[in-house]
Design an enzyme around this catalytic site. Structure first.
Site, PDB file in Angstrom:
ATOM      1  CG  HIS A 362      11.053  15.205 -17.419  1.00  0.00           C
ATOM      2  ND1 HIS A 362      12.091  15.922 -17.968  1.00  0.00           N
ATOM      3  CD2 HIS A 362      10.541  14.475 -18.426  1.00  0.00           C
ATOM      4  CE1 HIS A 362      12.190  15.653 -19.248  1.00  0.00           C
ATOM      5  NE2 HIS A 362      11.259  14.765 -19.559  1.00  0.00           N
ATOM      6  CE  LYS A 549      14.628  28.327  -9.948  1.00  0.00           C
ATOM      7  NZ  LYS A 549      15.337  27.359 -10.760  1.00  0.00           N
ATOM      8  NE  ARG A 550       4.329  27.132 -13.411  1.00  0.00           N
ATOM      9  CZ  ARG A 550       3.341  26.537 -14.076  1.00  0.00           C
ATOM     10  NH1 ARG A 550       3.451  26.304 -15.364  1.00  0.00           N
ATOM     11  NH2 ARG A 550       2.228  26.185 -13.459  1.00  0.00           N
ATOM     12  CE  LYS A 555      10.204  24.581 -10.202  1.00  0.00           C
ATOM     13  NZ  LYS A 555      11.332  24.018 -10.967  1.00  0.00           N
ATOM     14  CB  THR A 657      17.049  23.596 -18.255  1.00  0.00           C
ATOM     15  OG1 THR A 657      15.692  23.990 -18.032  1.00  0.00           O
ATOM     16  CG2 THR A 657      17.104  22.103 -18.537  1.00  0.00           C
ATOM     17  CE  LYS A 661      16.990  27.305 -20.687  1.00  0.00           C
ATOM     18  NZ  LYS A 661      15.559  27.203 -20.383  1.00  0.00           N
TER      19      LYS A 661
HETATM   20  C1  NTF Z   1      10.964  19.261 -14.774  1.00  0.00           C
HETATM   21  N1  NTF Z   1       9.824  18.404 -14.529  1.00  0.00           N
HETATM   22  C2  NTF Z   1      11.893  19.228 -13.566  1.00  0.00           C
HETATM   23  O1  NTF Z   1      11.203  19.735 -12.440  1.00  0.00           O
HETATM   24  C3  NTF Z   1      13.157  20.038 -13.843  1.00  0.00           C
HETATM   25  O2  NTF Z   1      14.054  19.913 -12.786  1.00  0.00           O
HETATM   26  C4  NTF Z   1      13.799  19.563 -15.130  1.00  0.00           C
HETATM   27  O3  NTF Z   1      14.875  20.392 -15.478  1.00  0.00           O
HETATM   28  C5  NTF Z   1      12.769  19.585 -16.262  1.00  0.00           C
HETATM   29  O4  NTF Z   1      11.643  18.793 -15.918  1.00  0.00           O
HETATM   30  C6  NTF Z   1      13.337  19.038 -17.548  1.00  0.00           C
HETATM   31  O5  NTF Z   1      13.855  17.768 -17.350  1.00  0.00           O
HETATM   32  C7  NTF Z   1       8.590  18.730 -14.871  1.00  0.00           C
HETATM   33  O6  NTF Z   1       8.320  19.775 -15.414  1.00  0.00           O
HETATM   34  C8  NTF Z   1       7.523  17.752 -14.507  1.00  0.00           C
HETATM   35  F1  NTF Z   1       6.476  17.925 -15.271  1.00  0.00           F
HETATM   36  F2  NTF Z   1       7.945  16.514 -14.647  1.00  0.00           F
HETATM   37  F3  NTF Z   1       7.194  17.931 -13.258  1.00  0.00           F
END
Ligand code: NTF
Length: 811
Positions: A362, A549-550, A555, A657, A661
């Protein structure tokens, strides 16, 4: 047991009458209240329990069917499941909203008030955990016999509060008033061992003499698929002591020490780690990972052995997905169970393991690729250390035998004898490894796993992420849902690609008007929420510009704030010019130890305070940072957005994601060519998205050749003025120095290339301003966003996994 009672075969039918009677009965006999004294919370619990009965009918049918087919099951192992509230989701999936609303009406109650009482199950940090929740929904929709396996954290993601603009974290307490959706299974429990030492007896048996043992106890939550056609199980593990109490110590008056083991055991499932990009918490985190992985594997082996006896058949009946590397210890644990507990030869255990497991990556951020120090690892998991050494050696020999020109250093699991690379362990132990967007998968092949890709050219596959249309359109956006149903019927809900049928209405005057009215209704709802939570009045006809988002440097919320400042300066200079009123909406949490991210939150709040109180600016610009962003808040913000900010440094956001949405709910994206933005752009077309900035290839180039931000800043008067305002204290008059650190980061290297992309971003924002003023045309483009992104349904994603990774049939 031989029981001769007929099982429930047909799911009950919901009528207004049955719901009304059922509610009052639940209120009395399950909640213990009479209607006169019941609170909204009591009614909400009663309704939850009643709806749950309907779910259970479908659940039994699905579970029985699963056993009778002797087919293959999918096991989705994830440290995180960000499921949010479940009551409305169950009602929607079962299509029993109408009788419920009517029955509640007869009792003088409103459904939305009861829904608001439920607490959010926030057992995840962000994208990774929410994806797992969408996948559960889609696996049920597609009738794949599947289990989600995770941890039943007592405290989910922290609650965020602002004090003087700074983020304050508070413990979250989702279980405090009970959780009606779960069933405790005290009989389903497994022993989990930690530490100690290993001995070998002369007969080829290995013994693990653990230093600590705990119990993993199962809690099951049914996950209802669309129209209740299939219901799967989310099984979460809670840690309990193996011994209830040290009675000898207790009786001698040593109360605290008597309870010590209990506390040590329960600590394991106490809290979710509030960081999704670094391997934090060290020993406890490692224990959490092993805890739920071991319990899940023991559980699925037990289930397999109730139907079959030959473990060689395991890969035909079991597919295990590792959601990131958090459960990657599964590679060694499955081998241990097969070899040490079930006495299979190592080589055979390894073969079986590699056919059962698959791994989803991810993120490419180096700090997020988990590594464990060998010392710690050996201390907590001594047997797994040996097994990993065996795998590493065996795999290396295998590769050497092939004589391929690859760097052996890059594919070792144990890096220079010092650290265990969990990504490499997961890769080696997997049948398939997948990325989460086309670009991300390509970059995986070129970077982190390039050497592996040379050896195993078929192993890496792409499965672009998706979102469930049930929660993320049908449930959260009733005005738009109703309009779509009126125009094209209901098929899109279970099959989102059918939403394309509404494309024909993008230029239909009456449809456009209704679409705009739906958006306005959602914006009014969000405006009320902003007023209630922050006391800020916003104009619902303004452009709602959303970044949720976080909080993370990659980001680039910071770039958004700098652009906000630039716009503010411009408005102040010529307030009489033709401005497109804008509301900048932010939501998101920063990891508690991520200091720059927390300062970025403070900056956003400081900037908001100055702008929102400047009479020269008035309604032309407002800034609202909503505290405690979570799934329920997302359900209010997303339907109301006009513009979706997806502005990560290219190459760094694996997929995203939220981008899907927001587009599905009719927001236009302003974004970089990163993650799934690329694929969204391909589907909505270049006129319906605002793409800008450096590409992933540009960024890679800059990383090699270096970047000096100074000439860029000094060459752009707009950006230069913004930078001056950071250091002059324009937004921090109580502490002029507060943002010198942020300014320094941007001047010295600017790793995330905020300054490099700023000008292009600012320009695209002005394009959006101009375009938004043509509201008729904007509505057309918003409609096209909704109708063209059906491909991003998680149903499509799960079909992809079923076909390319799991090899299971779908409905
Ligand atoms: C996150 N990864 C990614 O930062 C996103 O871009 C992605 O949409 C989501 O996963 C789902 O695939 C994480 O949260 C982590 F933990 F891998 F950093």
């Amino acid at each position: 047991m031989n029981i001769s009672v007929e099982p429930v075969t047909a799911p009950r039918v919901a009528t207004t009458e049955s719901i009304r009677l059922g509610l009052v009965e639940k209120l009395a006999y399950a909640v213990g209240k009479d209607p006169e004294h019941a609170t909204l919370q009591d009614w909400s619990v009663a309704l939850g329990l009643l709806v749950r009965d309907h779910v259970v009918d479908h659940w039994f049918a699905a579970t029985r069917a699963g056993y009778s087919k002797h087919g293959k099951r999918v096991y989705y192992l994830s440290m995180e499941f960000l499921i949010g509230r479940l009551l409305n989701d169950a009602i929607a999936n079962l299509q029993i909203e109408a009788p419920i609303i009517e029955a509640l009406g007869e009792l003088g109650l409103e459904l939305k008030d009861l829904l608001g009482q439920e607490s959010d199950a926030a057992l995840g940090n962000g994208g990774l955990g929410r994806l797992a929740a969408c996948f559960l929904d889609s696996m049920s929709r597609l009738a794949i016999p599947a289990y989600g396996y995770g941890i039943r954290y007592e405290h989910g993601l922290f609650r965020q509060r602002f004090h003087d603009g700074w983020q304050i974290e508070e413990a979250e307490d989702w279980l405090v008033s009970g959780h009606v959706w779960e069933f405790e299974r005290p009989e389903v429990k497994y022993t989990i061992k930690f530490g100690g030492h290993i001995s070998f007896d002369g007969q080829g048996q290995t013994h693990w003499h653990a230093e600590q043992t705990v119990l993993a106890v199962a809690y099951d939550t049914p996950i209802t698929g669309w129209k209740g056609a299939h219901v799967n199980t989310l099984r979460l593990w809670s840690s309990k002591p193996t011994e209830i109490l040290d009675l000898r110590r207790f009786n001698s008056g040593d109360y605290l020490n008597a309870a010590e083991k209990l506390i040590r055991a329960e600590t394991i499932s106490r809290v979710l780690y509030p960081d999704d990009t670094t391997a934090e918490g060290k020993e406890l985190r490692l224990k959490q990972e092993f805890f739920f992985t071991s319990a899940s594997l023991q559980d699925l082996l037990r289930r397999f052995l109730t139907e079959f006896s030959d473990l060689k058949l395991l890969p035909d009946h079991v597919s295990i997905q590792m959601n990131d590397t958090h459960p990657a210890i599964a590679v060694a644990e499955l081998m241990r169970l097969l070899a040490d507990e079930h006495r299979l030869p190592f080589i055979e255990a390894f073969e079986i393991t590699r056919k059962c497991l698959s791994y989803t990556n991810h993120t490419l951020l180096p700090e997020a690729l988990e590594r464990w120090h060998v010392g710690l690892f050996r201390k907590v998991l001594p047997r797994h250390m040996q097994i990993i050494e065996w795998i590493d050696y065996h795999h290396l020999a295998e590769v050497q035998g092939k004589g391929l020109p690859v760097s052996l250093d890059a594919i070792r699991i144990i890096d220079h004898g010092a650290e265990i690379r969990m990504g490499n362990l997961a890769f080696i132990g997997s049948k398939r490894v997948n990325g989460v967007s086309a670009l991300h998968t390509e970059l995986m092949k070129q970077t982190v796993f390039s050497e592996f890709h040379k050896i195993y050219p078929d192993r890496i596959v792409n499965q672009t992420n998706g979102i469930t249309p049930r929660r993320w359109l049908y449930e959260c956006n009733p005005p738009l849902r109703n309009l779509l149903i009126e125009a094209i019927g209901t098929e899109w809900i279970g099959n989102l690609e059918k939403i394309d049928a509404a494309t024909a209405f993008a230029t239909d005057a009456s449809f456009k008007e209704k679409f705009a009215a739906a958006k306005r209704q959602n914006k009014l709802r969000l405006a009320a929420e902003i007023k209630a939570r922050l006391g800020i009045t916003v104009d619902p006809s303004a452009l709602f510009d959303v970044q949720i988002k976080r909080i993370h440097e990659y980001k680039r919320q910071l770039m958004n704030i700098l652009e906000t400042i630039a716009l503010y300066h411009a408005i102040r200079r010529t307030p009489g010019a033709e401005w497109t009123p804008r509301v900048k909406i932010f939501g998101g949490k920063a990891a508690p130890g991520y200091h720059i991210a927390k300062r970025i939150i403070k900056l956003a709040n400081d900037v908001a305070k100055v702008i929102n109180n400047d009479p020269i600016v008035g309604d032309r610009l407002k800034v609202a940072f909503l505290p405690n962003y979570n799934v329920s808040l997302a359900e209010i913000i997303i339907p109301a957005a006009d513009l979706s900010e997806q502005i990560s440094t290219a190459g760094m956001e694996a997929s995203g994601t939220g981008n899907m949405k927001l587009a599905l709910n009719g927001a236009l994206t302003i974004g970089t060519l990163d993650g799934a933005n690329v694929e969204i752009g391909e589907r909505v077309g270049p006129d319906n998205i605002y793409i800008f900035g450096l590409t992933a290839a540009d960024v890679a180039d800059i990383r090699i050749h270096g970047y000096d931000p100074r000439p860029t800043i000094e060459g752009d008067p707009v950006l230069a003025e913004v930078m001056r305002s950071l250091v002059s204290g324009e937004f921090s008059s109580d502490d002029n120095g507060r943002y010198h650190g942020i300014s320094d980061v941007l001047y010295s290297g600017d790793y995330f290339l905020v300054t490099a992309d700023f000008q292009a971003y600012f320009q695209r924002q002005r394009d959006a301003d101009r375009d938004f003023r043509d509201s008729s045309r904007w509505t057309e483009r918003a409609i096209l966003n909704t109708t063209k992104v059906g491909w991003f349904s998680s149903d499509r994603t799960i079909r992809g996994y079923a076909k390319d990774v799991w090899n299971v049939p779908v409905a």
